[in-house]
Scaffold this motif. Structure first.
Motif, short mmCIF file in Angstrom:
data_model
loop_
_atom_site.label_atom_id
_atom_site.label_comp_id
_atom_site.label_asym_id
_atom_site.label_seq_id
_atom_site.Cartn_x
_atom_site.Cartn_y
_atom_site.Cartn_z
N LEU A 39 0.85 -1.19 0.00
CA LEU A 39 0.00 0.00 0.00
C LEU A 39 0.88 1.24 0.00
CD1 LEU A 39 -2.52 -1.15 2.76
CD2 LEU A 39 -2.78 -1.35 0.29
N LYS A 40 0.28 2.37 -0.33
CA LYS A 40 1.04 3.61 -0.27
C LYS A 40 0.12 4.75 0.16
CE LYS A 40 0.45 4.81 -5.13
NZ LYS A 40 1.08 5.16 -6.37
N TRP A 41 0.74 5.68 0.84
CA TRP A 41 0.03 6.89 1.25
C TRP A 41 0.05 7.89 0.10
CZ3 TRP A 41 -2.93 7.25 5.36
CH2 TRP A 41 -2.70 6.43 6.46
N LEU A 42 -1.08 8.52 -0.16
CA LEU A 42 -1.17 9.64 -1.10
C LEU A 42 -1.20 10.90 -0.25
CD1 LEU A 42 -3.92 8.10 -3.41
CD2 LEU A 42 -1.43 8.05 -3.73
N CYS A 43 -0.20 11.74 -0.42
CA CYS A 43 -0.02 12.89 0.46
C CYS A 43 -0.21 14.20 -0.29
CB CYS A 43 1.39 12.87 1.05
SG CYS A 43 1.80 11.36 1.93
N ASP A 44 -0.79 15.16 0.41
CA ASP A 44 -0.82 16.55 -0.07
C ASP A 44 -0.73 17.46 1.14
OD1 ASP A 44 -3.40 16.83 1.00
OD2 ASP A 44 -4.39 16.59 -0.93
N ASP A 45 -0.91 18.77 0.93
CA ASP A 45 -0.74 19.71 2.03
C ASP A 45 -1.83 19.61 3.10
OD1 ASP A 45 -2.64 20.69 0.28
OD2 ASP A 45 -2.05 22.78 0.55
N ARG A 46 -2.89 18.86 2.84
CA ARG A 46 -3.98 18.70 3.81
C ARG A 46 -3.79 17.49 4.71
NH1 ARG A 46 -8.59 17.77 -0.12
NH2 ARG A 46 -6.87 16.65 -1.06
N LEU A 77 -4.02 10.02 2.52
CA LEU A 77 -5.10 9.09 2.20
C LEU A 77 -4.46 7.79 1.72
CD1 LEU A 77 -8.39 9.53 0.41
CD2 LEU A 77 -6.76 7.95 -0.60
N MET A 78 -5.04 6.65 2.13
CA MET A 78 -4.51 5.37 1.68
C MET A 78 -5.67 4.46 1.32
SD MET A 78 -2.01 2.61 3.63
CE MET A 78 -2.92 2.75 5.15
N GLU A 79 -5.71 4.01 0.06
CA GLU A 79 -6.66 2.96 -0.32
C GLU A 79 -6.11 1.65 0.18
OE1 GLU A 79 -7.19 3.01 -4.54
OE2 GLU A 79 -8.55 4.71 -4.46
N MET A 80 -6.98 0.81 0.75
CA MET A 80 -6.52 -0.45 1.31
C MET A 80 -7.01 -1.64 0.50
SD MET A 80 -7.02 0.35 5.29
CE MET A 80 -6.60 1.95 5.93
N ASP A 113 4.07 -2.82 9.48
CA ASP A 113 4.45 -1.53 10.05
C ASP A 113 3.57 -0.46 9.43
OD1 ASP A 113 5.74 0.91 10.68
OD2 ASP A 113 7.70 -0.06 10.68
N ALA A 114 2.96 0.36 10.26
CA ALA A 114 2.09 1.43 9.75
C ALA A 114 2.84 2.40 8.85
CB ALA A 114 1.44 2.17 10.92
N ALA A 115 4.15 2.53 9.03
CA ALA A 115 4.95 3.44 8.20
C ALA A 115 5.19 2.86 6.80
CB ALA A 115 6.28 3.74 8.87
N ASN A 116 5.07 1.55 6.63
CA ASN A 116 5.28 0.89 5.35
C ASN A 116 4.16 -0.14 5.18
OD1 ASN A 116 6.48 0.19 2.94
ND2 ASN A 116 7.89 -1.26 3.90
N PRO A 117 2.92 0.32 4.99
CA PRO A 117 1.75 -0.56 5.10
C PRO A 117 1.57 -1.53 3.93
CG PRO A 117 1.06 1.63 4.44
CD PRO A 117 2.55 1.70 4.71
N CYS A 118 0.95 -2.65 4.24
CA CYS A 118 0.53 -3.61 3.23
C CYS A 118 -0.70 -4.33 3.78
CB CYS A 118 1.63 -4.59 2.86
SG CYS A 118 1.89 -5.92 4.03
#
Length: 152
Positions: free
Chosen positions: A10-17, A20-23, A90-95
């Motif tokens: 999985l990966k986090w989609l990041c912006d200035d707000r 978001l992560m689709e699971m 690991d929440a920092a490197n999710p799967c």
């Protein structure tokens, strides 16, 4: 790898707000249906183990902290019967870790903060007839040793 176990990075989609992560999506290869969604936590030094399901498949996603997950294939007709595996989530490197029915599983917190995992089982929990078969985390024949000192 134990037959039927799957992972999806999985990966986090990041912006200035924020992030978001689709699971799990209904059009994912890993999707096995939807029963319910719940989150559970485990405190440092504690293990939640061992159990398996006869009907249900679990799909774990780490939300907070670090987890060590143990799997043991006890299925009679499995090509990987008797095999043990360890996964680190690991929440920092999710799967997503998908666990097929008939595979014993459990997890322990391996960090200094309470860990949280999201589970998306393919069936809802039946309180009157739970599809959950437990054994003691420390007194059993599974060739896997927990680092935790307390079970639950």
């Amino acid at each position: 790898m134990i037959a039927g176990v799957q992972t999806k990075m999985l990966k986090w989609l990041c912006d200035d707000r924020g992030r978001l992560m689709e699971m799990i999506r209904c059009n994912d290869e890993i999707f096995r249906g939807f029963g319910q969604v719940y989150a559970t936590t485990v405190k440092p030094g504690v293990v939640k183990a061992w159990h398996f399901h006869k009907k249900q498949e679990d799909s774990f996603v780490p939300l907070i902290g670090q987890l060590r997950i143990g799997l043991y294939d006890a299925r009679e007709n499995s090509a990987t019967k008797g095999q043990v595996e360890e996964y680190r989530l690991d929440a920092a490197n999710p799967c997503v870790l998908q666990i097929p029915r008939g595979v014993f599983h459990g997890f322990e917190c391996v960090g200094d903060v309470e860990a949280m995992v999201l589970n998306v089982p393919n069936m809802p929990y039946d309180r009157e007839h739970p599809d959950e078969y437990r054994i003691d985390p420390f007194k059993n024949d599974i060739p896997f040793k927990w680092n935790a000192t307390r079970g639950g």
